[in-house]
Design an enzyme around this catalytic site. Structure first.
Site, short mmCIF file in Angstrom:
data_model
loop_
_atom_site.label_atom_id
_atom_site.label_comp_id
_atom_site.label_asym_id
_atom_site.label_seq_id
_atom_site.Cartn_x
_atom_site.Cartn_y
_atom_site.Cartn_z
N CYS A 74 0.80 -1.22 0.00
CA CYS A 74 0.00 0.00 0.00
C CYS A 74 0.83 1.27 0.00
O CYS A 74 0.41 2.27 -0.53
CB CYS A 74 -0.89 0.03 1.25
N GLU A 123 -6.71 -5.87 -3.28
CA GLU A 123 -7.06 -4.89 -2.24
C GLU A 123 -5.94 -3.90 -2.06
O GLU A 123 -4.76 -4.26 -2.15
CB GLU A 123 -7.35 -5.63 -0.92
N ARG A 166 -12.67 2.35 8.20
CA ARG A 166 -11.52 1.79 7.48
C ARG A 166 -11.91 1.61 6.01
O ARG A 166 -12.53 0.62 5.64
CB ARG A 166 -11.09 0.47 8.08
N ARG A 168 -11.14 0.98 2.16
CA ARG A 168 -10.15 0.31 1.33
C ARG A 168 -10.72 0.09 -0.07
O ARG A 168 -11.93 -0.08 -0.26
CB ARG A 168 -9.74 -1.04 1.93
#
Length: 327
Positions: A74, A123, A166, A168
């Protein structure tokens, strides 16, 4: 019991994506993780990873699989990661030679596979979509299209499943040779009662998690300084009825983004077990590493119940129609 599909777990971390895919009936046949502490946690809960560095893996090394799962690194795409790299005069995104280009290790393994996987489950951070004015995301989607996939994405906030904001980015891609021109349609989040921080708190946490007066004074002064300057930096104080901020990998430093009210002079940080609960991991999940490593690992993880929700929809609406159950 035969598996609904076989998958590989790239950039496996501590197994959050794996856990969600297994709940939907998948069988993991190959996993890769480079961080040795994450591998310790992964091994304690699943088994030893078959490989450490994705760059050393070749398509011929991997057993047959239907779905490629990857929570690829990420940092090159996150707001915090980009800001840090720019301040150090370093490159970011696909120009980051160490980790930004790891996305292309995914495409390489797809190209090397005897048969390309039918489904990709990817992801990343929310900022992936907007990084570099959207150029990074367009490159990713174009690469997947060139490989024969119709890809769709959605930014999902895990607060429907856990007491934490959160967000994502999830990308699910279907190969045209298997699904034709069909595209994955993301289901609407379930209507679940909103969980609260109080749901994850331990009854008698160790006193070592309570902040010292010195650190608490520092955090309050730091927050006041930035508030006066019009910035949003500062600690996040939560009570039993709160929904927490995003747990990050830097939580081990001072715990400032999620501090729990104690009723005493100073708040405390979450315990590792509370972090696991905040992320949606079950009670039987083992935490065999130090607190510092545990904070890093949960802060970098996905929320397994979100993955399970998407994977169950994927199996019910798509995979079950076109793939024979894996032996």
């Amino acid at each position: 019991m035969t598996a609904a599909f076989r998958f590989i777990d790239l950039f496996a971390g501590i197994g959050g994506i794996r856990m969600g895919l297994e709940k939907a009936g998948g069988e993991c046949v190959f996993s890769v993780e480079i961080d040795r502490f994450a591998r310790t946690t992964y091994a304690a809960n699943f088994h030893e990873c078959e490989a450490h560095d994705v760059r050393a893996v070749r398509g011929a090394d991997i057993p047959r699989y239907d779905l490629l799962a990857a929570g690829f690194p990420c940092q090159p795409f996150s707001i915090a990661g980009v800001s840090k790299k720019l301040s150090l005069g370093r490159l970011h995104g696909f120009q980051d030679e160490k980790s930004g280009n790891l996305f292309f290790e995914i495409t390489r393994l797809i190209e090397e596979a005897p048969e390309p996987p039918s489904v990709l489950f990817l992801e990343n951070v929310k900022n992936l979509v907007s990084h570099d004015g959207g150029k990074t995301f367009r490159v990713i989607m174009a690469a997947l299209d060139t490989l024969g996939y119709n890809a769709t994405h959605r930014v999902i906030d895990a607060r429907r499943w856990v007491p934490q904001h959160r967000e994502r980015t999830f990308i699910i891609a279907l190969h045209r040779d298997v699904f034709g021109e069909e595209r994955f349609e993301f289901p609407d989040p379930p209507s679940l009662p909103q969980r609260r921080v109080g749901d994850v708190l331990e009854a008698n946490p160790d006193g070592k998690y309570t902040l010292s007066q010195h650190l608490w004074d520092y955090l309050r002064a730091y927050a006041a300084k930035h508030q006066a300057a019009g910035n949003g930096f500062g600690y996040g104080l939560v009570g039993p009825d709160s929904v927490a901020r995003t747990l990050s990998a830097r939580y081990y430093k001072d715990g400032s983004e999620i501090l729990v009210e104690t009723g005493g002079a100073t708040p405390r940080r979450l315990t590792p077990r509370e972090c696991a609960r905040l992320m949606g991991y079950p009670e039987e999940y083992l935490i065999p590493v130090s607190d510092t490593q545990a904070y890093r690992q949960f802060g970098n993880s996905v929320v397994p119940p979100v993955v399970a929700f998407l994977a169950e929809h994927l199996v019910d609406r798509y995979i079950s129609r076109v793939l024979a159950p894996a032996a």
